[in-house]
Design an enzyme around this catalytic site. Structure first.
Site, PDB file in Angstrom:
ATOM      1  N   ALA A  27       0.806  -1.234   0.000  1.00 53.84           N
ATOM      2  CA  ALA A  27       0.000   0.000   0.000  1.00 53.84           C
ATOM      3  C   ALA A  27       0.833   1.276   0.000  1.00 53.84           C
ATOM      4  CB  ALA A  27      -0.916  -0.010   1.223  1.00 53.84           C
ATOM      5  N   GLN A  29       2.870   2.624  -2.106  1.00 58.67           N
ATOM      6  CA  GLN A  29       3.008   3.379  -3.346  1.00 58.67           C
ATOM      7  C   GLN A  29       2.203   2.728  -4.452  1.00 58.67           C
ATOM      8  OE1 GLN A  29       7.363   2.728  -3.820  1.00 58.67           O
ATOM      9  NE2 GLN A  29       6.872   1.689  -5.728  1.00 58.67           N
ATOM     10  N   GLY A  30       2.226   3.340  -5.619  1.00 54.04           N
ATOM     11  CA  GLY A  30       1.649   2.717  -6.809  1.00 54.04           C
ATOM     12  C   GLY A  30       0.170   2.420  -6.700  1.00 54.04           C
ATOM     13  N   GLY A  32      -1.402   0.179  -4.910  1.00 57.72           N
ATOM     14  CA  GLY A  32      -1.884   0.015  -3.536  1.00 57.72           C
ATOM     15  C   GLY A  32      -2.235   1.336  -2.903  1.00 57.72           C
ATOM     16  N   VAL A  79       5.013  -9.575   3.165  1.00 55.56           N
ATOM     17  CA  VAL A  79       3.940 -10.567   2.990  1.00 55.56           C
ATOM     18  C   VAL A  79       4.481 -11.948   2.651  1.00 55.56           C
ATOM     19  CG1 VAL A  79       2.156  -8.884   2.368  1.00 55.56           C
ATOM     20  CG2 VAL A  79       3.541  -9.948   0.557  1.00 55.56           C
ATOM     21  N   TYR A 165       6.520 -14.241 -13.831  1.00 55.44           N
ATOM     22  CA  TYR A 165       5.495 -13.251 -13.464  1.00 55.44           C
ATOM     23  C   TYR A 165       4.158 -13.670 -14.057  1.00 55.44           C
ATOM     24  CZ  TYR A 165       3.207  -8.672 -13.106  1.00 55.44           C
ATOM     25  OH  TYR A 165       2.337  -7.648 -12.823  1.00 55.44           O
ATOM     26  N   ALA A 167       3.207 -16.670 -14.872  1.00 51.20           N
ATOM     27  CA  ALA A 167       2.714 -17.862 -14.166  1.00 51.20           C
ATOM     28  C   ALA A 167       2.053 -17.483 -12.852  1.00 51.20           C
ATOM     29  CB  ALA A 167       3.873 -18.822 -13.914  1.00 51.20           C
ATOM     30  N   VAL A 200       0.486  -0.089 -16.101  1.00 52.31           N
ATOM     31  CA  VAL A 200       0.059   1.074 -15.323  1.00 52.31           C
ATOM     32  C   VAL A 200       1.274   1.948 -15.017  1.00 52.31           C
ATOM     33  CG1 VAL A 200      -1.240   1.849 -13.285  1.00 52.31           C
ATOM     34  CG2 VAL A 200      -1.654  -0.438 -14.214  1.00 52.31           C
ATOM     35  N   THR A 202       3.404   3.156 -12.913  1.00 49.44           N
ATOM     36  CA  THR A 202       3.977   3.061 -11.562  1.00 49.44           C
ATOM     37  C   THR A 202       5.450   2.673 -11.690  1.00 49.44           C
ATOM     38  OG1 THR A 202       3.693   0.687 -11.234  1.00 49.44           O
ATOM     39  CG2 THR A 202       1.773   2.090 -10.767  1.00 49.44           C
TER      40      THR A 202
HETATM   41  N1  LIG Z   1       2.309  -1.441 -12.792  1.00 50.89           N
HETATM   42  C1  LIG Z   1       1.785  -2.266 -13.688  1.00 50.89           C
HETATM   43  O1  LIG Z   1       1.996  -2.131 -14.918  1.00 50.89           O
HETATM   44  C2  LIG Z   1       0.920  -3.384 -13.243  1.00 50.89           C
HETATM   45  C3  LIG Z   1       0.950  -3.856 -11.924  1.00 50.89           C
HETATM   46  N2  LIG Z   1       0.170  -4.941 -11.598  1.00 50.89           N
HETATM   47  C4  LIG Z   1       0.216  -5.488 -10.248  1.00 50.89           C
HETATM   48  O2  LIG Z   1      -0.225  -4.485  -9.332  1.00 50.89           O
HETATM   49  C5  LIG Z   1       0.368  -4.717  -8.041  1.00 50.89           C
HETATM   50  C6  LIG Z   1       0.990  -3.423  -7.548  1.00 50.89           C
HETATM   51  O3  LIG Z   1       1.989  -3.056  -8.484  1.00 50.89           O
HETATM   52  P1  LIG Z   1       2.523  -1.553  -8.623  1.00 50.89           P
HETATM   53  O4  LIG Z   1       1.765  -0.656  -7.728  1.00 50.89           O
HETATM   54  O5  LIG Z   1       2.605  -1.259 -10.059  1.00 50.89           O
HETATM   55  O6  LIG Z   1       4.006  -1.765  -8.067  1.00 50.89           O
HETATM   56  P2  LIG Z   1       4.950  -0.825  -7.191  1.00 50.89           P
HETATM   57  O7  LIG Z   1       6.297  -1.467  -7.305  1.00 50.89           O
HETATM   58  O8  LIG Z   1       4.772   0.585  -7.557  1.00 50.89           O
HETATM   59  O9  LIG Z   1       4.387  -1.024  -5.699  1.00 50.89           O
HETATM   60  C7  LIG Z   1       4.426  -2.291  -5.110  1.00 50.89           C
HETATM   61  C8  LIG Z   1       4.375  -2.105  -3.602  1.00 50.89           C
HETATM   62  O10 LIG Z   1       4.405  -3.397  -3.016  1.00 50.89           O
HETATM   63  C9  LIG Z   1       5.364  -3.403  -1.978  1.00 50.89           C
HETATM   64  N3  LIG Z   1       5.903  -4.762  -1.785  1.00 50.89           N
HETATM   65  C10 LIG Z   1       6.696  -5.439  -2.636  1.00 50.89           C
HETATM   66  N4  LIG Z   1       7.033  -6.627  -2.101  1.00 50.89           N
HETATM   67  C11 LIG Z   1       6.430  -6.691  -0.884  1.00 50.89           C
HETATM   68  C12 LIG Z   1       6.411  -7.652   0.146  1.00 50.89           C
HETATM   69  N5  LIG Z   1       7.109  -8.794   0.059  1.00 50.89           N
HETATM   70  N6  LIG Z   1       5.688  -7.385   1.259  1.00 50.89           N
HETATM   71  C13 LIG Z   1       5.005  -6.218   1.369  1.00 50.89           C
HETATM   72  N7  LIG Z   1       5.000  -5.256   0.429  1.00 50.89           N
HETATM   73  C14 LIG Z   1       5.710  -5.508  -0.678  1.00 50.89           C
HETATM   74  C15 LIG Z   1       6.442  -2.409  -2.401  1.00 50.89           C
HETATM   75  O11 LIG Z   1       7.183  -1.951  -1.290  1.00 50.89           O
HETATM   76  C16 LIG Z   1       5.580  -1.330  -3.043  1.00 50.89           C
HETATM   77  O12 LIG Z   1       5.164  -0.381  -2.095  1.00 50.89           O
HETATM   78  C17 LIG Z   1       1.369  -5.855  -8.247  1.00 50.89           C
HETATM   79  O13 LIG Z   1       0.768  -7.070  -7.831  1.00 50.89           O
HETATM   80  C18 LIG Z   1       1.590  -5.877  -9.756  1.00 50.89           C
HETATM   81  O14 LIG Z   1       1.947  -7.162 -10.218  1.00 50.89           O
HETATM   82  C19 LIG Z   1      -0.661  -5.557 -12.505  1.00 50.89           C
HETATM   83  C20 LIG Z   1      -0.721  -5.102 -13.790  1.00 50.89           C
HETATM   84  C21 LIG Z   1       0.045  -3.988 -14.251  1.00 50.89           C
HETATM   85  C1  LIG Z   2       8.247  -7.112 -17.651  1.00 50.36           C
HETATM   86  C2  LIG Z   2       6.873  -6.841 -17.152  1.00 50.36           C
HETATM   87  C3  LIG Z   2       6.771  -5.448 -16.590  1.00 50.36           C
HETATM   88  C4  LIG Z   2       5.725  -5.021 -15.896  1.00 50.36           C
HETATM   89  C5  LIG Z   2       4.594  -5.946 -15.640  1.00 50.36           C
HETATM   90  C6  LIG Z   2       3.363  -5.156 -15.280  1.00 50.36           C
HETATM   91  O1  LIG Z   2       3.331  -5.088 -13.871  1.00 50.36           O
HETATM   92  C7  LIG Z   2       2.180  -5.881 -15.817  1.00 50.36           C
HETATM   93  O2  LIG Z   2       1.623  -6.690 -15.138  1.00 50.36           O
HETATM   94  C8  LIG Z   2       1.803  -5.553 -17.153  1.00 50.36           C
HETATM   95  C9  LIG Z   2       0.977  -6.380 -17.846  1.00 50.36           C
HETATM   96  C10 LIG Z   2       0.576  -5.979 -19.163  1.00 50.36           C
HETATM   97  C11 LIG Z   2       0.097  -6.867 -20.043  1.00 50.36           C
HETATM   98  C12 LIG Z   2      -0.321  -6.353 -21.335  1.00 50.36           C
HETATM   99  C13 LIG Z   2      -0.704  -7.101 -22.327  1.00 50.36           C
HETATM  100  C14 LIG Z   2      -0.701  -8.575 -22.304  1.00 50.36           C
HETATM  101  C15 LIG Z   2      -1.072  -9.137 -23.448  1.00 50.36           C
HETATM  102  C16 LIG Z   2      -1.109 -10.628 -23.651  1.00 50.36           C
HETATM  103  O3  LIG Z   2      -0.531 -11.287 -22.547  1.00 50.36           O
HETATM  104  C17 LIG Z   2      -2.548 -11.078 -23.864  1.00 50.36           C
HETATM  105  C18 LIG Z   2      -3.324 -10.990 -22.614  1.00 50.36           C
HETATM  106  C19 LIG Z   2      -4.634 -10.780 -22.580  1.00 50.36           C
HETATM  107  C20 LIG Z   2      -5.405 -10.261 -23.734  1.00 50.36           C
HETATM  108  C21 LIG Z   2      -5.386  -8.781 -23.648  1.00 50.36           C
HETATM  109  C22 LIG Z   2      -6.394  -8.184 -24.593  1.00 50.36           C
HETATM  110  O4  LIG Z   2      -6.488  -6.963 -24.606  1.00 50.36           O
HETATM  111  O5  LIG Z   2      -7.102  -8.958 -25.275  1.00 50.36           O
END
Ligand SMILES: NC(=O)C1=CN([C@@H]2O[C@H](COP(=O)(O)OP(=O)(O)OC[C@H]3O[C@@H](n4cnc5c(N)ncnc54)[C@H](O)[C@@H]3O)[C@@H](O)[C@H]2O)C=CC1
Ligand SMILES: CC/C=C\C[C@H](O)C(=O)/C=C/C=C/C=C\C=C\[C@@H](O)C/C=C\CCC(=O)O
Length: 280
Positions: A27, A29-30, A32, A79, A165, A167, A200, A202
């Protein structure tokens, strides 16, 4: 995979958040932080869990100034540590007396230290979900509630530069959908939904520029860049609106919400997987 157009024509079952207590992991940053803010804006009190103590404490101070004293409390917790997660959850119950909303959001990209990625992105989501469920489910005397697990579009299709990731996020989707069915069948009174955002804006998004974090797949950086062209970035606020829908709409259980630059939609999973016959 069909993205059903989700018309928010208003639902009869809208959960009021005043007086409700929410827990959000990752929570500080980003995304959360965005989820915490929209929950506070809608009347809930929020417990922030993160391993980044400085950022978490600073955010707690700023949020209580903005939304009123004692609305937000930060707890340091990794976590991936069962003990730290359990201890933090117990402190939340001691402070607030209840948990109605739980968001497993913390996540990382690390294709080198893949065990760490599995531990945080999947094992900790299971751990947090079960911690919340034990407290919330009606058979334990709980009040029911809602759990939102944060996956990704990479939970619906492959990210070639991040197979581990991918998986973990596929695991979050499958686990959450199956448990939502179990919850309904067992009448736990707990909804479990999944959020699948595209890229996103972040800190995490810079991961694919890092050879340290993408490891052997760093050479696929251009593939991710072309995916970014096809799937443009969205803002935290866009995703937070989708998160709020999954929290408030009590008709949603087992919902998988995809948030993309082209719009937000509930994913429709085929009951029969299309197959191309082969002769053996
Ligand atoms: N940014 C993106 O493009 C996307 C992000 N997500 C998912 O959204 C969620 C949040 O990602 P963001 O906000 O973008 O990342 P971020 O890196 O900006 O923030 C992640 C937060 O989680 C905390 N964190 C990391 N490991 C931790 C642990 N072991 N215990 C407690 N806190 C921990 C970090 O300290 C940080 O505050 C993640 O599950 C990510 O996979 C999903 C799709 C796209
Ligand atoms: C190296 C990865 C860096 C950041 C990961 C980020 O946190 C994240 O989760 C970003 C995900 C973005 C995915 C974007 C597209 C994925 C496309 C294909 O896997 C097909 C998936 C679903 C279909 C999508 C659609 O619009 O039909």
């Amino acid at each position: 995979m069909v993205f059903g157009k989700f018309e928010q024509a208003g639902s009869l079952w809208i959960m009021a958040l005043n007086g409700k207590v929410a827990v959000v992991t990752g929570a500080a940053q980003g995304l959360g932080k965005g989820f915490v803010e929209i929950l506070l804006q809608n009347g809930a009190n929020v417990a922030l869990l993160d391993l980044n103590e400085k950022a978490g404490k600073d955010l707690e101070e700023n949020l209580n100034k903005a939304y009123g004293a004692d609305r937000a409390h930060f707890y340091t917790a990794d976590v991936s540590s069962e003990q730290q997660f359990k201890d933090a959850f117990q402190k939340v119950l001691t402070k607030f007396g209840r948990v109605d909303i739980f968001c497993n959001n913390a996540g990382i990209v690390n294709e080198k230290n893949w065990e760490k990625t599995v531990s945080i992105n999947l094992c900790a989501v299971v751990r947090g979900t079960y911690l919340a469920l034990e407290h919330m489910k009606k058979e334990n005397g709980g009040q029911g509630g809602v759990i939102v697990n944060v996956a990704s579009l990479a939970g619906l299709g492959p990210l070639p530069s991040a197979p581990i990731y991918t998986a973990t996020k596929h695991g979050v989707v499958g686990f959450s959908r199956a448990l939502s069915m179990a919850s309904q069948l067992a009448n736990y009174g707990v909804r479990i939904n999944v959020l699948c955002p595209t890229f996103v804006r972040t800190a995490l998004i810079d991961t694919f520029h890092s050879e340290e974090l993408t490891g052997q797949f760093f050479n696929l950086k251009t593939v991710t860049e072309s995916l970014l062209d096809k799937h443009p970035l969205v803002e935290v606020e866009d995703v937070a609106k989708g998160f709020l829908l999954l929290v408030k709409d009590e008709s949603l259980n087992g919902a998988v919400l995809a948030v993309r630059s082209t719009g937000t939609g509930i994913v429709s999973f085929p009951t029969e997987i299309p197959k191309t016959p082969v002769s053996l």
